[in-house]
Design a protein around this motif. Structure first.
Motif, PDB file in Angstrom:
ATOM      1  N   UNK A  76     -26.960  28.789 -23.148  1.00  0.00           N
ATOM      2  CA  UNK A  76     -26.804  30.227 -23.365  1.00  0.00           C
ATOM      3  C   UNK A  76     -26.025  30.559 -24.634  1.00  0.00           C
ATOM      4  N   UNK A  77     -25.806  29.527 -25.462  1.00  0.00           N
ATOM      5  CA  UNK A  77     -25.071  29.731 -26.720  1.00  0.00           C
ATOM      6  C   UNK A  77     -23.749  30.443 -26.448  1.00  0.00           C
ATOM      7  N   UNK A  78     -23.014  29.906 -25.474  1.00  0.00           N
ATOM      8  CA  UNK A  78     -21.793  30.553 -25.013  1.00  0.00           C
ATOM      9  C   UNK A  78     -20.559  29.717 -25.345  1.00  0.00           C
ATOM     10  N   UNK A  79     -19.454  30.396 -25.481  1.00  0.00           N
ATOM     11  CA  UNK A  79     -18.167  29.750 -25.711  1.00  0.00           C
ATOM     12  C   UNK A  79     -17.432  29.632 -24.385  1.00  0.00           C
ATOM     13  N   UNK A  80     -16.862  28.451 -24.129  1.00  0.00           N
ATOM     14  CA  UNK A  80     -16.086  28.265 -22.907  1.00  0.00           C
ATOM     15  C   UNK A  80     -14.889  29.213 -22.932  1.00  0.00           C
ATOM     16  N   UNK A  81     -14.674  30.008 -21.872  1.00  0.00           N
ATOM     17  CA  UNK A  81     -13.556  30.961 -21.859  1.00  0.00           C
ATOM     18  C   UNK A  81     -12.203  30.265 -21.996  1.00  0.00           C
ATOM     19  N   UNK A  82     -11.196  31.036 -22.365  1.00  0.00           N
ATOM     20  CA  UNK A  82      -9.870  30.481 -22.624  1.00  0.00           C
ATOM     21  C   UNK A  82      -9.303  29.733 -21.427  1.00  0.00           C
ATOM     22  N   UNK A  83      -9.592  30.193 -20.211  1.00  0.00           N
ATOM     23  CA  UNK A  83      -9.083  29.549 -19.000  1.00  0.00           C
ATOM     24  C   UNK A  83     -10.164  28.715 -18.307  1.00  0.00           C
ATOM     25  N   UNK A  84     -11.266  28.456 -19.013  1.00  0.00           N
ATOM     26  CA  UNK A  84     -12.340  27.661 -18.432  1.00  0.00           C
ATOM     27  C   UNK A  84     -13.261  28.500 -17.566  1.00  0.00           C
ATOM     28  N   UNK A  85     -14.459  27.994 -17.327  1.00  0.00           N
ATOM     29  CA  UNK A  85     -15.384  28.682 -16.419  1.00  0.00           C
ATOM     30  C   UNK A  85     -14.831  28.623 -14.996  1.00  0.00           C
ATOM     31  N   UNK A  86     -14.858  29.767 -14.306  1.00  0.00           N
ATOM     32  CA  UNK A  86     -14.239  29.853 -12.981  1.00  0.00           C
ATOM     33  C   UNK A  86     -15.135  30.523 -11.950  1.00  0.00           C
ATOM     34  N   UNK A  87     -16.408  30.705 -12.267  1.00  0.00           N
ATOM     35  CA  UNK A  87     -17.323  31.452 -11.420  1.00  0.00           C
ATOM     36  C   UNK A  87     -17.905  30.541 -10.329  1.00  0.00           C
TER      37      UNK A  87
ATOM     38  N   UNK B 255     -24.359  32.534 -11.880  1.00  0.00           N
ATOM     39  CA  UNK B 255     -23.010  32.259 -12.370  1.00  0.00           C
ATOM     40  C   UNK B 255     -22.726  33.125 -13.592  1.00  0.00           C
ATOM     41  N   UNK B 256     -21.440  33.349 -13.854  1.00  0.00           N
ATOM     42  CA  UNK B 256     -21.017  34.094 -15.034  1.00  0.00           C
ATOM     43  C   UNK B 256     -20.870  33.121 -16.191  1.00  0.00           C
ATOM     44  N   UNK B 257     -21.711  33.286 -17.221  1.00  0.00           N
ATOM     45  CA  UNK B 257     -21.774  32.323 -18.325  1.00  0.00           C
ATOM     46  C   UNK B 257     -21.347  32.948 -19.652  1.00  0.00           C
ATOM     47  N   UNK B 258     -21.794  34.171 -19.913  1.00  0.00           N
ATOM     48  CA  UNK B 258     -21.554  34.754 -21.226  1.00  0.00           C
ATOM     49  C   UNK B 258     -22.549  34.205 -22.230  1.00  0.00           C
ATOM     50  N   UNK B 259     -22.363  34.502 -23.495  1.00  0.00           N
ATOM     51  CA  UNK B 259     -23.257  33.992 -24.519  1.00  0.00           C
ATOM     52  C   UNK B 259     -24.233  35.029 -25.027  1.00  0.00           C
ATOM     53  N   UNK B 260     -25.116  34.578 -25.915  1.00  0.00           N
ATOM     54  CA  UNK B 260     -26.025  35.491 -26.599  1.00  0.00           C
ATOM     55  C   UNK B 260     -27.114  36.045 -25.696  1.00  0.00           C
ATOM     56  N   UNK B 261     -27.451  35.344 -24.612  1.00  0.00           N
ATOM     57  CA  UNK B 261     -28.535  35.805 -23.748  1.00  0.00           C
ATOM     58  C   UNK B 261     -28.072  36.881 -22.770  1.00  0.00           C
TER      59      UNK B 261
ATOM     60  N   UNK C  47     -28.520  38.450 -18.119  1.00  0.00           N
ATOM     61  CA  UNK C  47     -28.432  39.882 -18.391  1.00  0.00           C
ATOM     62  C   UNK C  47     -26.965  40.318 -18.453  1.00  0.00           C
ATOM     63  N   UNK C  48     -26.744  41.449 -19.104  1.00  0.00           N
ATOM     64  CA  UNK C  48     -25.399  42.004 -19.197  1.00  0.00           C
ATOM     65  C   UNK C  48     -24.742  41.667 -20.521  1.00  0.00           C
ATOM     66  N   UNK C  49     -23.945  42.583 -21.021  1.00  0.00           N
ATOM     67  CA  UNK C  49     -23.264  42.403 -22.301  1.00  0.00           C
ATOM     68  C   UNK C  49     -21.813  41.992 -22.067  1.00  0.00           C
ATOM     69  N   UNK C  50     -21.252  41.304 -23.025  1.00  0.00           N
ATOM     70  CA  UNK C  50     -19.861  40.864 -22.923  1.00  0.00           C
ATOM     71  C   UNK C  50     -19.796  39.407 -22.511  1.00  0.00           C
ATOM     72  N   UNK C  51     -18.665  38.797 -22.785  1.00  0.00           N
ATOM     73  CA  UNK C  51     -18.492  37.385 -22.479  1.00  0.00           C
ATOM     74  C   UNK C  51     -18.280  37.137 -21.000  1.00  0.00           C
ATOM     75  N   UNK C  52     -18.254  35.851 -20.656  1.00  0.00           N
ATOM     76  CA  UNK C  52     -18.013  35.467 -19.273  1.00  0.00           C
ATOM     77  C   UNK C  52     -16.584  35.831 -18.888  1.00  0.00           C
ATOM     78  N   UNK C  53     -16.422  36.281 -17.652  1.00  0.00           N
ATOM     79  CA  UNK C  53     -15.085  36.534 -17.132  1.00  0.00           C
ATOM     80  C   UNK C  53     -14.802  35.528 -16.029  1.00  0.00           C
ATOM     81  N   UNK C  54     -13.711  35.733 -15.281  1.00  0.00           N
ATOM     82  CA  UNK C  54     -13.239  34.690 -14.380  1.00  0.00           C
ATOM     83  C   UNK C  54     -13.479  34.980 -12.907  1.00  0.00           C
TER      84      UNK C  54
END
Length: 514
Positions: free
Chosen positions: A252-263, A274-280, A297-304
């Protein structure tokens, strides 16, 4: 003069209204660092002592700082962002590595006494809301204290256990490998282990995966796990054999969140979400059977926070925090509605469904809570509108419970009660830290940040603590799991199983500790 300025600054920090404990901690740390730097500059450049004395004291101070850094390391932070120091010589715990030959099936589980008639298959239990209708727990622990069945070292990680048929699955970090491990519930014996070459770790956030596995039978008896770096696995529950694997951050061309993926994965209608974030898109779905990418779907990065299912205004949907607030997604991924929410801090506590058209949202860091009404018109246009906002409930990551018209939860690490109708705080007591918990047959079972188990009777007039029992002595952020009379707890060092006495149906009165 410098000391007086520092004292004044600290008074402002700690007396500032509505500041969160985390803000106070960070500003206190910044004030102390600046004060130390100014004192060092004054001592070396402007004090009237002899030059040799200045250099000698400065050298001793540097040696002291270097000795402290060489002796201790920072092992993450507590819920108020205070660094936790650990001696560098402390050895890492030894984890049981032998694999037991155990039949992982429903037929092998002990069911004669009803021990495993229920499961805890995912984050916060069967309904993913931290609410269990059964069992009715015996609340007189002075007469019937919890029985410790086993307690043992475990790999680092911040998720909980998913349990089915008397076998418990969790995620751990063991060196450079991220591990999914299955344990026998009654003994703690290892049944199988799956490993991935992955590791998430930072000084502040700590080490290890953050999500709780999901056990689902929608396709077959499978375990779905989401690692700290974004690895989504589908495993056979009986053997741990890998069925499919996806590197969601890469895909998903996503950056790992500061506290890591937690979904923690949500399995719904043949999809793993799962909450991933990224360009898609912020929220991604994969086919539960073969791992095929379905949508993002959805805008904005992954949250926790973890996605939750809800039926609002008659339509099933998926609720999730993302970078822009809370989204309601249709099951095909389409964003139905969005409710903006203050950013700049982690959003961890999942939205709570209150009614067919209401949800409760809360987060920490001085943000508060809102009761939100969701509506849809005849043209299928959705809208979300705030009904009230309250600073009386700032839930950093623990669950929120609603009982008889009142909300119970953690407000910046202190337990609180808020009226559901108005958002008015009724009381705030009980410094349990940033813990977790379950609402079990009308009784709140908390696990405190210190590693205690606490029973609380919901009461809008005052905090009624019934009993407490110490299990761990280290930071415990992980959610517990309860299967019948068996309570599973863990933190980033240890795991334990307690046997709690079930209340006799003929004697259902509460014994309240004075």
């Amino acid at each position: 003069m410098i000391g007086g300025m520092a004292l004044g600054a600290l008074l402002v920090v700690w007396l500032w209204p509505d500041a969160s404990q985390q803000e106070r901690t960070m500003r206190t740390g910044g004030t102390l660092l600046i004060t130390g730097a100014l004192l060092a500059i004054w001592w070396i450049a402007f004090s009237r002592t002899r030059w040799r004395m200045r250099m000698g004291v400065a050298a001793m101070a540097m040696i002291g700082v270097a000795t402290l850094a060489a002796t201790f390391r920072i092992r993450g932070v507590d819920g108020d962002l205070v660094p936790i120091l650990e001696p560098r010589w402390r050895a890492k715990p030894q984890i049981r590595s032998e694999i037991s030959r155990v039949d992982v099936s429903a037929d092998s589980a002990e069911t004669k006494s009803g021990r495993f008639e229920t499961d805890f298959p995912q984050f916060y239990g069967p309904n993913r809301n931290a609410v269990l209708d059964e069992p009715k727990l015996e609340t007189s622990w002075s007469e019937h204290p919890p029985k410790l069945l086993w307690r043992q070292s475990i790999g680092s990680g911040w998720g909980g256990f998913a349990v089915k048929d008397g076998f418990a699955v969790t995620q751990e970090q063991r060196g450079e490998e991220e591990v999914v491990a299955c344990y026998e519930l009654l003994t703690g014996r290892t049944v199988w282990v799956h490993t991935d070459a992955a590791r998430y770790a930072t000084t502040i956030a700590g080490e290890g995966p953050r999500a709780t596995p999901t056990i689902a039978t929608i396709v077959d008896d499978r375990v779905y796990t989401f690692g700290g770096t974004g690895i989504l696995n589908c495993l056979d529950r009986r053997s741990g054999k890998l069925i499919w694997r996806k590197d969601t951050a890469k895909e998903n061309d996503a950056k790992v969140p500061d506290w890591g993926y937690a979904s923690s994965p949500l399995v719904i209608e043949g999809k793993v979400v799962v909450s991933v974030g990224g360009s898609k898109g912020s929220l991604a779905a994969y086919d539960a059977n073969d791992g095929k990418f379905l949508w993002a779907e959805g805008h904005g990065g992954a949250d926790y926070s973890s996605p939750v299912e809800a039926t609002l205004c008659g339509e099933r949907q998926i609720l999730i925090f993302n970078g822009s607030g809370v989204n309601g997604h249709a099951l095909d991924g389409k964003v139905l509605w969005n409710h903006p929410w203050r950013g700049g801090h982690p959003h961890v506590t999942a939205p709570l469904v209150i009614s067919s058209n209401q949800i409760l949202i809360s987060s920490g860091y001085g943000t508060g809570a809102e009761l939100v009404k969701v509506e849809v018109d005849a043209e299928k246009k959705w809208a979300a509108e705030r009904e009230w906002k309250s600073m009386g409930l700032k839930s950093k990551f623990g669950p929120i419970f609603v009982k008889d018209g009142y909300i119970y939860g953690f407000d910046d690490g202190i337990f609180t009660c808020v009226e559901l109708k108005t958002g008015e705080r009724k009381w705030k007591e009980g410094r349990y830290g940033h813990g977790q918990g379950l609402l079990v047959a009308g009784i709140i079972l908390l696990t405190s940040e210190k590693g205690e188990v606490v029973l609380i009777k919901p009461d809008p007039e005052k905090l009624v603590e019934i009993e407490r029992f110490a299990v761990f002595s280290d930071k415990t952020w992980n959610p517990p799991a309860l299967v019948g009379e068996y309570l599973l707890m863990r933190n980033d060092k240890e795991a334990a199983c307690l046997q709690l006495r079930i209340q006799d149906a003929r004697n259902v009165s509460l014994s309240v500790a004075k």
